[in-house]
Design a protein around this motif. Structure first.
Motif, PDB file in Angstrom:
ATOM      1  N   ARG A   7     108.463  41.274  54.614  1.00  0.00           N
ATOM      2  CA  ARG A   7     107.871  40.981  53.305  1.00  0.00           C
ATOM      3  C   ARG A   7     108.442  39.703  52.705  1.00  0.00           C
ATOM      4  NH1 ARG A   7     108.148  47.492  52.430  1.00  0.00           N
ATOM      5  NH2 ARG A   7     106.262  47.855  53.672  1.00  0.00           N
ATOM      6  N   GLU A   8     109.712  39.480  52.950  1.00  0.00           N
ATOM      7  CA  GLU A   8     110.317  38.240  52.479  1.00  0.00           C
ATOM      8  C   GLU A   8     109.754  37.036  53.233  1.00  0.00           C
ATOM      9  OE1 GLU A   8     112.211  37.616  49.868  1.00  0.00           O
ATOM     10  OE2 GLU A   8     111.976  39.748  49.358  1.00  0.00           O
ATOM     11  N   GLN A   9     109.397  37.222  54.503  1.00  0.00           N
ATOM     12  CA  GLN A   9     108.760  36.155  55.263  1.00  0.00           C
ATOM     13  C   GLN A   9     107.419  35.773  54.633  1.00  0.00           C
ATOM     14  OE1 GLN A   9     109.320  34.026  57.507  1.00  0.00           O
ATOM     15  NE2 GLN A   9     107.326  33.453  58.362  1.00  0.00           N
ATOM     16  N   LEU A  10     106.634  36.762  54.267  1.00  0.00           N
ATOM     17  CA  LEU A  10     105.351  36.476  53.616  1.00  0.00           C
ATOM     18  C   LEU A  10     105.572  35.814  52.265  1.00  0.00           C
ATOM     19  CD1 LEU A  10     102.329  36.557  53.259  1.00  0.00           C
ATOM     20  CD2 LEU A  10     102.495  39.007  52.729  1.00  0.00           C
ATOM     21  N   ARG A  11     106.554  36.282  51.534  1.00  0.00           N
ATOM     22  CA  ARG A  11     106.842  35.665  50.233  1.00  0.00           C
ATOM     23  C   ARG A  11     107.286  34.211  50.392  1.00  0.00           C
ATOM     24  NH1 ARG A  11     106.831  38.430  45.657  1.00  0.00           N
ATOM     25  NH2 ARG A  11     106.314  40.641  45.832  1.00  0.00           N
ATOM     26  N   SER A  12     108.029  33.924  51.436  1.00  0.00           N
ATOM     27  CA  SER A  12     108.474  32.548  51.644  1.00  0.00           C
ATOM     28  C   SER A  12     107.295  31.641  51.966  1.00  0.00           C
ATOM     29  CB  SER A  12     109.518  32.490  52.764  1.00  0.00           C
ATOM     30  OG  SER A  12     108.935  32.742  54.034  1.00  0.00           O
ATOM     31  N   ILE A  13     106.295  32.182  52.630  1.00  0.00           N
ATOM     32  CA  ILE A  13     105.076  31.410  52.889  1.00  0.00           C
ATOM     33  C   ILE A  13     104.351  31.114  51.580  1.00  0.00           C
ATOM     34  CG2 ILE A  13     102.774  31.508  53.929  1.00  0.00           C
ATOM     35  CD1 ILE A  13     104.070  33.174  56.210  1.00  0.00           C
ATOM     36  N   LEU A  14     104.226  32.125  50.738  1.00  0.00           N
ATOM     37  CA  LEU A  14     103.509  31.962  49.478  1.00  0.00           C
ATOM     38  C   LEU A  14     104.227  31.022  48.517  1.00  0.00           C
ATOM     39  CD1 LEU A  14     102.319  35.628  48.818  1.00  0.00           C
ATOM     40  CD2 LEU A  14     100.959  33.718  49.681  1.00  0.00           C
ATOM     41  N   THR A  15     105.546  31.000  48.568  1.00  0.00           N
ATOM     42  CA  THR A  15     106.309  30.139  47.651  1.00  0.00           C
ATOM     43  C   THR A  15     106.630  28.779  48.260  1.00  0.00           C
ATOM     44  OG1 THR A  15     108.387  31.146  48.402  1.00  0.00           O
ATOM     45  CG2 THR A  15     107.337  32.103  46.446  1.00  0.00           C
ATOM     46  N   GLN A 101     100.754  52.780  48.550  1.00  0.00           N
ATOM     47  CA  GLN A 101     101.866  53.601  49.033  1.00  0.00           C
ATOM     48  C   GLN A 101     101.795  53.808  50.541  1.00  0.00           C
ATOM     49  OE1 GLN A 101     101.140  57.003  46.493  1.00  0.00           O
ATOM     50  NE2 GLN A 101     102.833  56.440  45.122  1.00  0.00           N
ATOM     51  N   GLU A 102     100.598  54.079  51.049  1.00  0.00           N
ATOM     52  CA  GLU A 102     100.450  54.347  52.474  1.00  0.00           C
ATOM     53  C   GLU A 102     100.672  53.093  53.315  1.00  0.00           C
ATOM     54  OE1 GLU A 102     100.131  57.262  53.944  1.00  0.00           O
ATOM     55  OE2 GLU A 102     100.099  58.312  52.024  1.00  0.00           O
ATOM     56  N   LEU A 103     100.132  51.965  52.884  1.00  0.00           N
ATOM     57  CA  LEU A 103     100.302  50.734  53.660  1.00  0.00           C
ATOM     58  C   LEU A 103     101.732  50.210  53.568  1.00  0.00           C
ATOM     59  CD1 LEU A 103      96.911  48.951  52.978  1.00  0.00           C
ATOM     60  CD2 LEU A 103      97.683  50.004  55.113  1.00  0.00           C
ATOM     61  N   GLU A 104     102.382  50.441  52.450  1.00  0.00           N
ATOM     62  CA  GLU A 104     103.798  50.083  52.337  1.00  0.00           C
ATOM     63  C   GLU A 104     104.617  50.887  53.335  1.00  0.00           C
ATOM     64  OE1 GLU A 104     107.234  50.963  49.112  1.00  0.00           O
ATOM     65  OE2 GLU A 104     105.581  49.732  48.345  1.00  0.00           O
ATOM     66  N   ALA A 105     104.369  52.191  53.401  1.00  0.00           N
ATOM     67  CA  ALA A 105     105.103  53.052  54.325  1.00  0.00           C
ATOM     68  C   ALA A 105     104.790  52.703  55.779  1.00  0.00           C
ATOM     69  CB  ALA A 105     104.759  54.518  54.056  1.00  0.00           C
ATOM     70  N   ALA A 106     103.597  52.152  56.022  1.00  0.00           N
ATOM     71  CA  ALA A 106     103.185  51.795  57.387  1.00  0.00           C
ATOM     72  C   ALA A 106     103.743  50.458  57.840  1.00  0.00           C
ATOM     73  CB  ALA A 106     101.666  51.782  57.477  1.00  0.00           C
ATOM     74  N   GLY A 107     104.397  49.721  56.930  1.00  0.00           N
ATOM     75  CA  GLY A 107     105.058  48.491  57.328  1.00  0.00           C
ATOM     76  C   GLY A 107     104.340  47.207  57.011  1.00  0.00           C
ATOM     77  N   ALA A 108     103.268  47.265  56.232  1.00  0.00           N
ATOM     78  CA  ALA A 108     102.574  46.040  55.854  1.00  0.00           C
ATOM     79  C   ALA A 108     103.508  45.126  55.062  1.00  0.00           C
ATOM     80  CB  ALA A 108     101.338  46.360  55.018  1.00  0.00           C
ATOM     81  N   ALA A 109     103.413  43.824  55.304  1.00  0.00           N
ATOM     82  CA  ALA A 109     104.174  42.866  54.494  1.00  0.00           C
ATOM     83  C   ALA A 109     103.479  42.614  53.178  1.00  0.00           C
ATOM     84  CB  ALA A 109     104.353  41.556  55.249  1.00  0.00           C
TER      85      ALA A 109
END
Length: 288
Positions: A7-15, A101-109
């Motif tokens: 998730r931090e990788q995706l955030r670094s792309i966005l920022t 909640q479900e996609l967070e638990a499934a590992g989505a960034a």
């Protein structure tokens, strides 16, 4: 947390200050290939989810459970950050909260929630949008459903090609005010439209399909586009390859004469065969 780095990788792309092209992924093998090739982000689209899981066109027949389970399979197979197209959140705002909640638990960034009216309304051939107020409710519910603050939530609208550019901007600004992490636009067909959107909003932008005149990564980056999709060619290529192979076999071609098959080396790499054998030696006492 186990998925925090993704998730931090995706955030670094966005920022960041660049526009990147994600790799379209849909199963364990495709995400491993994208990861091995160095893609910074995977995109799990609703259309490819429907094709991979159901073999159906993208008409909102896939369920949340099926989508989340496919994401979970990919999360186990690779550590590549994946942005998931969560469509309309599979119902009203309360359903959106559960979807997050479900996609967070499934590992989505990260995931996108859109304001398209889905499933298609009775008697309405054209794509429709939900009201702005309902869209705002969905964005608020998505943010409320997030347990991990690093999970990225994007507000998505296709209003530019359904109602008007002004409506797309109004919706984007309202979703921005709700606190989403970025804005996802589809149906943008000209630079003037993107220029207006960039001028009127402040968040990172994710862009769906766009014409060739908008393909320049430097131009896109200058308009705060951080992710630009380029379709879902991998699953189309895979479909054609399977069709051609089965057709050749049905017509009598010998398996040894088939062209374009994955080599033993590539198959071993994407299945992580060396790691599996090493574990077998370590815990099962298997010989080399």
């Amino acid at each position: 947390m186990i998925f925090h780095a993704r998730r931090e990788q995706l955030r670094s792309i966005l920022t960041g200050d660049r526009c990147i092209r994600p790799g379209s992924v849909y199963d364990a093998i495709s995400i491993r290939i994208a990861e091995d090739l160095g893609f910074e982000l995977g995109m799990f689209g609703g259309s490819v989810a429907s094709l991979a899981v159901l073999g159906d066109p993208d008409i909102a027949l896939i369920t949340l459970t099926e989508l989340a389970e496919q994401m979970r399979r990919m999360s186990r197979a690779a550590s590549l950050a994946v942005l998931v197209d969560a469509d309309h959140g599979y119902g009203n705002a309360l359903n959106v909260r559960r979807t997050v909640q479900e996609l967070e638990a499934a590992g989505a960034a990260g995931l996108t929630i859109e304001d398209t009216l889905l499933p298609q309304a009775f008697g309405e051939a054209k794509t429709q949008l939900i009201s702005l107020d309902e869209g705002i409710g969905k964005m608020k519910a998505a943010l409320d459903g997030r347990g991990d603050p690093s999970l990225v939530i994007l507000g998505r609208t296709g209003a530019a090609s359904i109602t008007s550019l002004d409506d797309a901007i109004a919706r984007a600004r309202a979703y921005q005010a709700c606190g989403v992490d970025g804005l996802f636009f589809t149906g943008i067909t000209a630079r003037a439209e993107l220029d207006a959107i960039s001028e009127a909003t402040a968040l990172p932008i994710v862009l769906g399909g766009a014409p060739a005149e908008m393909s320049d990564p430097d131009y896109l980056a200058s308009r705060r586009v951080r992710i630009a999709l380029q379709g879902h060619a991998p699953i189309a290529a895979a479909t054609q390859a399977v069709y051609d192979t089965l057709k050749a076999l049905r017509e009598g071609t010998s398996p040894k004469q088939l062209k374009g098959l994955a080599s033993a080396e590539l198959t071993a790499r994407v299945t992580r065969e060396a790691d599996v054998k090493a574990r077998g030696r370590a815990v099962l006492g298997l010989k080399q």
